[in-house]
Motif scaffolding. Structure first.
Motif, PDB file in Angstrom:
ATOM      1  N   SER A  87      44.374  35.351  41.630  1.00 51.98           N
ATOM      2  CA  SER A  87      43.868  35.788  42.926  1.00 51.98           C
ATOM      3  C   SER A  87      44.897  35.597  44.032  1.00 51.98           C
ATOM      4  N   SER A  88      45.552  34.440  44.051  1.00 48.81           N
ATOM      5  CA  SER A  88      46.547  34.158  45.083  1.00 48.81           C
ATOM      6  C   SER A  88      47.707  35.139  45.011  1.00 48.81           C
ATOM      7  N   ILE A  91      46.577  38.738  46.106  1.00 47.88           N
ATOM      8  CA  ILE A  91      46.418  38.858  47.559  1.00 47.88           C
ATOM      9  C   ILE A  91      47.770  39.031  48.238  1.00 47.88           C
ATOM     10  N   TYR A 203      38.692  36.757  39.135  1.00 47.33           N
ATOM     11  CA  TYR A 203      39.227  36.503  40.474  1.00 47.33           C
ATOM     12  C   TYR A 203      38.368  35.457  41.176  1.00 47.33           C
ATOM     13  N   ILE A 204      39.031  34.481  41.791  1.00 47.07           N
ATOM     14  CA  ILE A 204      38.370  33.414  42.536  1.00 47.07           C
ATOM     15  C   ILE A 204      39.000  33.378  43.926  1.00 47.07           C
ATOM     16  N   LEU A 205      38.182  33.412  44.951  1.00 48.25           N
ATOM     17  CA  LEU A 205      38.712  33.426  46.307  1.00 48.25           C
ATOM     18  C   LEU A 205      39.493  32.141  46.572  1.00 48.25           C
ATOM     19  N   THR A 207      41.912  29.374  48.715  1.00 51.64           N
ATOM     20  CA  THR A 207      42.028  28.908  50.097  1.00 51.64           C
ATOM     21  C   THR A 207      43.346  29.390  50.685  1.00 51.64           C
ATOM     22  N   THR A 208      43.442  29.342  51.983  1.00 50.64           N
ATOM     23  CA  THR A 208      44.693  29.719  52.651  1.00 50.64           C
ATOM     24  C   THR A 208      45.835  28.834  52.173  1.00 50.64           C
TER      25      THR A 208
END
Length: 415
Positions: A87-88, A91, A203-205, A207-208
């Protein structure tokens, strides 16, 4: 255990080899056809668009082919970590893709030399979306390259069939990048299915902080890769910028395709070797360095013999693949044919040694200096010698890179 590891290495090398070969064998099926159906100027437009896209692809990759592959290899048994990693990286790649697509499209639309073919350029640029949602790095880290290989061969086959079926006249050159988007979307859909249903990676959201951590981790490799790509993947682009002559681009780019195909075969071996080299150098630097040295001698001899054979039969090869209107490509091919030998050595010194040992901070400086030399050489050689000047510039710069890398490892007492 050793036998099992060797079998795994061979399996992934074979998968990478088939993958890399398919990337160029299938396009080579269309080269003789397109070089005869299309005019040199229209074929030059297609090749110039692809040259810009190659550089955009390198930027979009952000060095994840190495750093994310390494992380995937470490966390292969933790599906949660794999999901966060996927995911990271996705993005970051998607944001880079949007920025680059807008920037490259604006450049084409504002440049009077190229805006008349904006459809070709925009459709070609959009193909970089493949780099975002087709995580080759993840499958490489998991050592499951067979999935990627199968879908890639299918995509290339679809592309070849579409080109032979739809491109019949010179004006059909505008269809080529549009047709190439069809297998791209088919491949993306299939590989997402494999990720979710077969590998059970979702996919896993993130963190920033997790996204920023991936950015920081890949920065030095990204910077060095981007700078080195300036003189390794953007040659046709630079030639077009300096000359505004897409026919010259066609002469150079078609010769370079042969070299790229050679590099793809060698690259398959090195991609499969990378996780193995990391493990060897981590366990024992002495054994790892000895292994790398042996590979340098082996690959140099093999690649040099192949290059000499192509040098001798360069004219015959150009006539066979491209036809007599591309005879100016012969001299370009005879100069560039020795670049794969140098790149083999460079890969073993830089990718297989410097990066696993954690010395990658030197790479941005190395490639920045090489890129500066590249700019100087092209500035003086292209106006006078056009496509031949470009070939000479590339050869000189690659020689400088391996020389500096070798002496750096000597300075570090690695070699």
């Amino acid at each position: 255990m050793v036998a099992k590891r060797s079998n795994k290495l061979f399996e992934n090398f074979l998968a990478m080899l088939i993958l890399q070969v398919s990337n160029y064998v299938f396009p080579f099926l269309t080269i003789p056809y397109l070089s005869r159906v299309l005019s040199t100027s229209h074929y030059g437009v297609v090749l110039f668009a692809l040259s810009i896209t190659s550089y955009l692809g390198v930027i979009c990759d952000y060095g994840f082919a190495l750093t994310a592959t390494r992380d995937a290899s470490k966390h292969r048994d933790d599906r949660n970590q794999m999901g966060l990693l996927l995911s990271s990286v996705t993005i970051i790649k998607f944001i880079l893709f949007i920025v680059m697509f807008i920037g490259a499209s604006a450049y084409i639309l504002l440049d009077k030399y190229y805006r008349q073919d904006y459809i070709v350029y925009l459709a070609t640029f959009f193909g970089v979306i493949y780099n975002v949602f087709f995580p080759v790095w993840l499958f490489q880290g998991l050592e499951k390259m067979r999935y990627i290989t199968v879908v890639n061969v299918g995509m290339r086959l679809i592309s070849v069939v579409l080109i032979f079926s739809c491109v019949r006249h010179d004006n059909d050159y505008v269809l080529i990048p549009v047709l190439n988007l069809v297998p791209v979307f088919v491949g993306i859909v299939y590989i997402q299915y494999v990720l979710h249903k077969q590998l059970i990676i979702h996919y896993i959201l993130p963190t920033t902080a997790q996204v920023l951590a991936q950015l920081r981790q890949g920065w030095h490799v990204f910077l060095s890769t981007m700078i080195s790509a300036f003189y390794s993947t953007s040659n046709s682009f630079m030639l077009g910028i300096f000359t505004h002559n897409v026919t010259y681009v066609a002469y150079y780019a078609n010769a370079e395709k042969v070299i790229t195909a050679m590099n793809s075969v060698y690259g398959a071996f090195f991609s499969a070797l990378f996780p193995h080299a990391v493990k060897l150098l981590t366990n024992s630097r002495q054994d790892g360095v000895r292994y790398i040295k042996n590979k340098i001698w082996q690959t140099t001899i093999i690649s040099l013999v192949i290059s000499l054979i192509i040098f001798i039969f360069a004219k015959m090869l150009v006539l066979l693949l491209l036809g007599d209107k591309y005879l100016p490509s012969v001299n370009v091919l005879r100069i560039l044919v020795f670049v794969p030998v140098i790149i083999c050595i460079s890969n073993l010194l830089v990718i297989q040694t410097i990066i696993p040992l954690g010395y990658e901070r030197i790479l941005p400086k190395l490639y920045a200096g090489s890129s500066l030399l590249y700019v100087v050489l092209t500035y003086f050689l292209i106006p006078k010698y056009t496509y031949v000047g470009m070939a000479v510039s590339v050869l000189i710069v690659e020689l400088v890179v391996i020389s500096v890398a070798f002496w750096y490892l000597k300075f570090r007492k690695v070699f």
